[in-house]
Enzyme design. Sequence first.
Site, short mmCIF file in Angstrom:
data_model
loop_
_atom_site.label_atom_id
_atom_site.label_comp_id
_atom_site.label_asym_id
_atom_site.label_seq_id
_atom_site.Cartn_x
_atom_site.Cartn_y
_atom_site.Cartn_z
N SER A 510 0.84 -1.18 0.00
CA SER A 510 0.00 0.00 0.00
C SER A 510 0.89 1.25 0.00
O SER A 510 1.64 1.45 -0.94
CB SER A 510 -0.96 -0.04 1.18
OG SER A 510 -2.02 0.84 0.98
N ASP A 597 -8.67 -4.95 -6.00
CA ASP A 597 -8.33 -3.95 -4.98
C ASP A 597 -9.17 -2.68 -5.19
O ASP A 597 -9.06 -2.03 -6.22
CB ASP A 597 -6.84 -3.61 -5.08
CG ASP A 597 -6.34 -2.81 -3.89
OD1 ASP A 597 -7.16 -2.17 -3.21
OD2 ASP A 597 -5.13 -2.82 -3.65
N HIS A 629 -6.88 -5.79 -1.66
CA HIS A 629 -5.81 -4.96 -1.12
C HIS A 629 -4.94 -5.80 -0.19
O HIS A 629 -4.98 -5.69 1.04
CB HIS A 629 -6.40 -3.76 -0.37
CG HIS A 629 -5.43 -2.65 -0.14
ND1 HIS A 629 -4.78 -1.98 -1.16
CD2 HIS A 629 -4.98 -2.07 1.01
CE1 HIS A 629 -4.00 -1.05 -0.65
NE2 HIS A 629 -4.09 -1.09 0.67
#
Length: 686
Positions: A510, A597, A629
């Site tokens: 991320s 995601d 994600h």
Amino acid sequence: MSFSSTRLLTPLAACLLAALPLASLAHGHMKASASLTVGDTPLIPRAALFGNPVKAGAQLSPNGKWLSWMAPVNGVMNVWVAPSDKPGEAKAVTESKDRPIPGHFWSGNSEQVLFVKDNAGDENFRLYGVNVATGEQKDYTPFDKVRVRMMGGSTTRLDEVLVGINNRDPRWHDVHLLNLKTGELKLVMKGDGYAGFQVDDSLQVRLAARPNAAGGIDYFEVKDNAAADKPFLSTSLEDSSTGPIGFTTDGKTLYWMDSRDRDTTAVFAQDTRTGERKLIAEDPRADLGATLRDPVTGVVQAYAVDYLTNEWKFLDKRLKADFDWLQKQLGPGEVFVSSRTRADDKWIVGIDPVSKVAATYLYDRKAKKLSPLYVARPELQGAPLVPMLTAEIKARDGLTLPSYLTLPKGADTNGDGKADQPVPLVLLVHGGPWARDGYGYNGQHQWLANRGYAVLSVNFRASTGFGKKFLNAGNQQWGLAMHNDLLDAVDWAVKQGVTTKDKVAIMGGSYGGYAALAGLTFTPTTFACAVDIVGISNLETVLGSIPPYWEALKKQMYIRMGDPTTEEGRAILRAASPLYKADQIVRPLLIGQGANDPRVKQAESDQIVSAMKAKNIPVTYVLYPDAGHGFAKPNNRIGFNAITEAFLGQCLGGRVEPLGETVRQSTAQIVHGAEHLPGLVDATKK
């Protein structure tokens, strides 16, 4: 569930941007050094570290009659339930076959186990319940493309909960009263424009929070399910960490975490009738907000101070006596309580010894008796786990960066916390960026250290938990001071003799994936290689594709990152985007991405890979069609870590467990660059 979980800052920490479980040029000349450091330490199998735990997440029903936990059914994590006095009679009460159930909790009436589940990582979570007596399962929110939020439960209205549902308008969560027995949903209050609500134990909405133009929050009193015209409290971006924690059961006291007129958040108790506030706890080192509260009265009994390590401070003498007794029985490590009955006579407790296998127990308070329930990962018992070290690293402008270092087994023979000789290092960057790294058992640290690497995790500016100055020092500093903090940490590790400048990899998910891309584009020769997991390549496009239910977060995100609606803001975002400097990449790069995601969409990885391909720059790109994600399914998690391990071994020379069948057993699609990693082409053949 307290309102603090719906304050603007906390969703941001879960945003782009959250921490994750988590081309090639040959740089293999460190192999001998890594081998010497690790010595004859046994290789810990990846499956032992990243496969399903045997059991996890134990909970007690409020009435103490039932025990529940997560455990696999045919390789997929599901919910199991047993009588609390007969744990051996546990049975699975859910039957998810495709995707692990992320967790569960109990209804107030102790009759239903509740859980949320999405589809293939799309984060459109529905709320489900299972009647433990009949086995009947209900889908309480049977809506497509809707994300449910838990808003409140009760100790008196046991059959009901409040939930937020964005089925009317995907941007806003309306408050609904849900009857858990009948499944009936009743609209209580529309959520238009509000970031969240605070409810009391009688399931009455008491406060509403709305983002304001200053990047903070306006708080409104709510009466008869209608918000007041004017806020009674407003914060700016600087004090966006301020917010309610929750009411006592009688509704007479409201606890706050508040950073106004101070740097770190303190805990206050406010009399809801007079408005008078009383300071409960403060610490100049860390934000306060995590508390232990009486399950009947809701009164705060203890609070946590989490600076370098987590420390519990007790206001209730009886509770402190229990913790002292538990500490003596369980030995070194952090004692934690994950569940308490309403009568407070039984607890689920655990111990995190960091470098030993954690265990979970049932604690009978009256009898002062501990009954072992399970060890989550028994295959790690006796494994060569290593300690985690704490460090305070100075950034170039004097800011102190609380950090964590793990050294390979045998790298510190005299136990002084310093490496005997330099070893390769992996800089492991947390997501968020509005989140933080913490002290405790860390599977990624243990894995990488076992392979011969030092592992360094840094709470760079913008990380949460260390005061508002630390947090706001990261505003519009993506790729600038935030990146410099990581570089300064690497310099520290070199000066400490942990590693050498040419043997450092950067890796993260991320925001950590963004940091990995920034490392190779903004400072092309600083890192030997990089691993990007669902990372952001273009700040403009990621802000343009965020989920609709993040509408309330936009203003704060724009101020913290750069405003895409203004030319000045777009210039800031472009300057901080690795995509525009993709042609600068000269070091090996591995990318992992989930196709579903919703936070950092597949396009973020696609576009930087396309830019690199256009310049004939090597890159290895792995796509998972059933992931979001991060990699929730263990076969995907293990498979990508296997590829990562081979990649780092080629780059830094650490030890490598063979790929074997792990890639074939995952859903990995090698979109580009399999040939850059020896053995990967063969490992993907079916």
